[in-house]
Motif scaffolding. Sequence first.
Motif, PDB file in Angstrom:
ATOM      1  N   ILE A   1       3.183  -3.941  -4.919  1.00  0.00           N
ATOM      2  CA  ILE A   1       2.643  -2.146  -4.721  1.00  0.00           C
ATOM      3  C   ILE A   1       0.719  -3.146  -4.549  1.00  0.00           C
ATOM      4  N   SER A   2       0.496  -3.350  -3.175  1.00  0.00           N
ATOM      5  CA  SER A   2      -1.130  -3.389  -3.129  1.00  0.00           C
ATOM      6  C   SER A   2      -1.687  -1.755  -2.840  1.00  0.00           C
ATOM      7  N   VAL A   3      -3.059  -3.204  -2.493  1.00  0.00           N
ATOM      8  CA  VAL A   3      -3.814  -1.819  -3.780  1.00  0.00           C
ATOM      9  C   VAL A   3      -3.808   0.139  -3.231  1.00  0.00           C
TER      10      VAL A   3
ATOM     11  N   GLY B   1       5.204  -7.140  -8.239  1.00  0.00           N
ATOM     12  CA  GLY B   1       4.101  -7.036  -8.122  1.00  0.00           C
ATOM     13  C   GLY B   1       3.840  -6.953  -6.996  1.00  0.00           C
TER      14      GLY B   1
END
Lengths: 282, 694
Positions: free
Chosen positions: A252-254, A250
Amino acid sequence: MSLQSLIMNLQKYWADQGCYLAPSYDLEVGAGTMTPDTFFRVLDKRAWKVAYVQPSRRPTDGRYGKNPHRVQKHYQFQVIVKPSPADIQQLYINSLTSLGIDLKDHDLRFDEDDWESPTIGAWGVGWQVMLDGLEITQFTYFQQAGGLEVFPIPVEITYGLERLEMFLEEKDNIYDLKWSEDVSYRDLRYEEERQFSEFNFSQATVPSLREIFNQAEREAGRLIEKDLILPAYDQCLKCSHAFNLLDSRGAISVTERVKMIAQIRALVNQVALKFTGAGGAS
Amino acid sequence: MEFLLEINVEEMPSSHVRTAIEDLRDRFEKELAAAKIPVKELRTYSTCRRLVVVAELAEGQEAREQIVTGPPKAVAFAADGAPTAAALGFARSRGIDVARLEIITTEKGEYVGFRRIEKGRDAAEILARIVPQVIGSLSFPKMMRWGEGQLRFSRPMRNILCLLGGKIVPFVIDGLASSDTTTGHKIRSPQKIAVTSFEQYRAALKEHLVTVDAEERKTALLAQIENLLAPLKAQLYPDPELLNKLANDVECPLVIMGVFPELYLDLPLEILSTAMREGQKLFSVVRGRKQLPCFLGVADMPADTRGFIQKGNERVLKARLEDARFFWEQDLKLSLKKRAPALKHVLFQEKLGSYDDKTQRLKKIATYLCGKIEDCKDAADVAMAAEYCKTDLVTDMVREFPSLQGKVGGLYARVEGLPADVSQAIYEHYQPVGLDDESPLSLGGAILSIADKLDSIIGVVGVGVQMTGSSDPFGLRRNAQGICKIILDRKLNFSFPRLLDKVLAVYGDKLKRPKAEILDYGREFFLNRLRYIYERRGYRYDLINAALGAGLDNISHSFLRVKALDALKASPQFEPFILMAKRVNNILTGQPACSLNADLFVEKAEMNLFSTFSIVRENVVPMIAKGDFAQAQKMVFRLQPGLNQFFDSVLVMDKESRLRKNRLALLQAIRRILVQMADYSQVVVEGEQPAAKK
């Protein structure tokens, strides 16, 4: 039938069709498509027939061994035939018959399902093959790989070995499958699923995964410069796996997700261009 | 002569089959007409593996009379009327008796010549040329190649049966030669079958377990479904799309019934039916709104003799339902509120940020709309619905069944005990998915849906994503149609331009295109969608253009304008009034704005017109504001006699500038009222040249 006899049967069947039986590739990959025996061989003009078992890792599919049919590592039986022969669907149907499935008692369907992998710039057209409602195979006519049009057109047949075995053994739980007469899937895989789920979701260290990603990315770029495209491609696979692990953490950003996928795809595209000789003077 | 074509293809998607069949019919009708081959009847049939055309054709082109001319009359015949050497030579060279020569009058004078009947070319010869062209020209939303061929098609083509009068029409497409055979059912009867005629083909396929008529397969499915459900007094959870897909996908339709453990009945109907439909393509069985613990499936087999198909599907479904139940229970452990921060990690659009960014915008846009819509009582509920409406994107259930987005959020909100208005608004906020889908039942759902869709449209347009032809990656057309449908269904009244301004303001400086450009594009985009919707509802295109020509101040009003024009179009006052309005328009073209001064009227007719107009204006302005365009239109008709008299007896373009400008000013004032009703110049009056269709 056990999983190992299923594998041996498929190997025998496709070897009889002229396939070379490749060993599994020794890096973590998300699908059999990503290994060099598929990726590079679909890019050139030469006829090619290969079949192999490939362990495929999808970290986010981990369920700590608790889900009866979802696992973070499963086994694919991958077949590539290039160019795709006119009777390929019948050859595939015969492969099922050769496993002892009497198709006059079952409902076999080719159900629309096109395949694509943005990371390696590949897509194709085809079906998911359903047997009495169970998806047992992905059947794809490749159209592009590494961002390049492929020709002649290869057909890829990817059997989900566990799915097929669940059908053959009429089992509801993947861990109840027999690998051999004496060894069960649970014996071999349960602990692995439990531990790797913990690793994928909680323990994999995010900063070192990022470092692995960045390192492999730099290395791939450098190796491409030196025309060492096979090792460069390995580095792309390492990027891809590090990315998948970061995703299951979880982390990785957008915007990062888009950027990282684009980074890998760009490298894979350069590898493909060099491999096909379209990459300019070296 | 019977023409029979069967293109045998590996399993095609049902949407491809549908358009291919329409295209085949169109192209053959067109090509055969162009080749002058009379067609008596042309029928089409299909399965996912066969595209079939049957036609009754003439044997060839109709025979034509042809005139062959020779030397001029003067040269060909001597004075006594006997043929000269020139005439004899001409007749000999053409192989005809000299007695057949006659005098042919042409533009250049009189010549000798003869008539002969030219036989048309055979249909077989023409078809051998046309058929490969037609097949090669078929196009699909996604095309592919296979093997070493160059042809692009929906799926690999494996055989082409093509007969005329029972004989092969010979041609080769991409290395595949036409044949006089087909094959039966893929699994049960894959052998070659010789074909001589359509009736024999159809009967032979039947024998080999293939029903080639899609309607017949659908009827068979429905009959079997009815037989299975009648004893249970149960119904299918309606899914016409799935039924059509399955009628396409199987050549030998068999309906099977299976059961699942009752413990899964705790799951909502939406989730059960989606778990059944997606993946396995099963139908949910209900009694009223209540799910029964069974399902129907469709197989491509004559019978499930040993029950394996049923058992297999039951096993797979049980695993899927187990998954769904697991997701349901897991998801409910974390409230929507606690999930909301995770939206920061879900991309909406690369340049527009995450779904969290979208959520923040939705709250503002929805709250604004609440303030503008009269019946909206509880803005706080709508804001709360906006806050949580996207959180189901980070649930396992929506990851598994993306088509349930919104609905899942609504269901979870209900279970969590959020206010009923909030959960319903969340549940409905993707509706309507298309023009045939239902608008949200709740006002909150309607407001949220409008806000969400408009946010997407303005954002995507604003970062410069171009929509061209069929390319509409974000479904913006569907979104715009959804907005229009909601507004029209609920008769919502609010200023559309101000809403657009609001959305732009909420985006702040995120959009790189200039604001004026985005607004222009947005307005034109919505005008086109409305035009499409009104045409679909059967209104005359010129009335639609006239109504939309009055602007897009209020979308509900644009429809009331169309309705008013439509209601009055048959009235005897309508056309004369349109002509008058056009006359007013014409005379004002190119004139600068003038100011009106009642003291400057000199003629009786202009004074009369001014006083009628003053009364009409006073009445009409509030009618227009209320959107009562039918009444307003009738009121405006009262200007007609005054205008007639005015144009008959007053010279508008008076030499004296003061009088001229004052008269123009009167007409301009009238036009200012008229343009709020419609752009009458767009209305086509009988006898006029129709304006170009937009």
